[in-house]
Design an enzyme around this catalytic site. Sequence first.
Site, mmCIF file in Angstrom:
data_model
loop_
_atom_site.group_PDB
_atom_site.id
_atom_site.type_symbol
_atom_site.label_atom_id
_atom_site.label_comp_id
_atom_site.label_asym_id
_atom_site.label_seq_id
_atom_site.Cartn_x
_atom_site.Cartn_y
_atom_site.Cartn_z
ATOM 1 N N ASP A 124 14.642 -0.757 -0.076
ATOM 2 C CA ASP A 124 15.394 -0.977 1.166
ATOM 3 C C ASP A 124 16.377 -2.131 0.933
ATOM 4 O O ASP A 124 17.405 -1.939 0.288
ATOM 5 C CB ASP A 124 14.370 -1.258 2.275
ATOM 6 C CG ASP A 124 14.972 -1.314 3.661
ATOM 7 O OD1 ASP A 124 15.903 -0.562 3.942
ATOM 8 O OD2 ASP A 124 14.494 -2.121 4.481
ATOM 9 N N ASP A 128 4.311 3.355 6.187
ATOM 10 C CA ASP A 128 3.728 3.059 7.488
ATOM 11 C C ASP A 128 4.721 2.449 8.464
ATOM 12 O O ASP A 128 5.776 1.953 8.094
ATOM 13 C CB ASP A 128 2.599 2.038 7.328
ATOM 14 C CG ASP A 128 3.137 0.632 7.023
ATOM 15 O OD1 ASP A 128 3.927 0.489 6.066
ATOM 16 O OD2 ASP A 128 2.806 -0.316 7.758
ATOM 17 N N LYS A 172 0.823 -1.193 0.000
ATOM 18 C CA LYS A 172 0.000 0.000 0.000
ATOM 19 C C LYS A 172 0.866 1.255 0.000
ATOM 20 O O LYS A 172 0.387 2.352 -0.261
ATOM 21 C CB LYS A 172 -0.871 0.044 1.283
ATOM 22 C CG LYS A 172 -1.765 -1.147 1.482
ATOM 23 C CD LYS A 172 -2.390 -1.048 2.890
ATOM 24 C CE LYS A 172 -2.995 -2.359 3.294
ATOM 25 N NZ LYS A 172 -3.410 -2.362 4.709
ATOM 26 N N GLY A 173 2.135 1.083 0.318
ATOM 27 C CA GLY A 173 3.020 2.224 0.581
ATOM 28 C C GLY A 173 3.134 3.243 -0.529
ATOM 29 O O GLY A 173 3.374 4.417 -0.281
#
Length: 200
Positions: A111, A167, A50-51
């Site tokens: 990341d 989040d 969802k990021g």
Amino acid sequence: MSRTSDMSADVERVLLSETQLKSIVARIGRQITEDYRDSAHPLILVSVLKGSVVFMGDLMRVIDLPCYIDFMSVSSYGAGTTSSGVVKIVKDLDTNVIEGADLLIVEDILDSGKTLSYLKSVLLARKPASIRICTLLDKPARRTVDLQADYVGAVIPDAFVVGYGLDYDEKYRNLPYIGILKPCVYGGEESEQKKEATAR
Ligand code: IMP
Ligand code: MG
């Protein structure tokens, strides 16, 4: 006290303000528009849920070309701040055939790179005309697989960030800026990421 200021209290410092985010998105949008302008293939923006939804929503409006959008969801972090290493497709594309299309994967943050390298290999097998990665944030210090994004909004230090879609445990996604989360919010003054890095 408003709910937004409740969230802001958990933020150590603002890394990218609303104004900075706006100019980053405008720059990437211009670059993408330029790069795909002469392509004969349909352009599909693939947002990783969802990021990346906030970034995607802003980015698609500054791409001055006809394009399609689709969404994929893969499992990555759960409630922690470090990658489990387990990646699985939770929701696949709605588009059945992507063969011959220009795919642009839109991600919030690169990341370890595990999520995107898995996603890229899955999508490559479906024979798109091209595939590129656009990430708002890049944390190169944390990379464990050999992967680079084609479009990068900002390179950031090794810290856990939230807001603008990102989040921690499903919270803070609606903060309008990107901020570094106070380590005490996810347990202890020393970050899990730093501990993990020291252990390696
Ligand atoms: P990777 O597979 O380790 O590259 O992880 C990518 C995903 O981890 C991102 O799409 C985010 O959902 C999550 N993630 C990585 N770093 C952060 C962070 O600093 N804040 C919030 N989510 C993060
Ligand atoms: Mg996440």
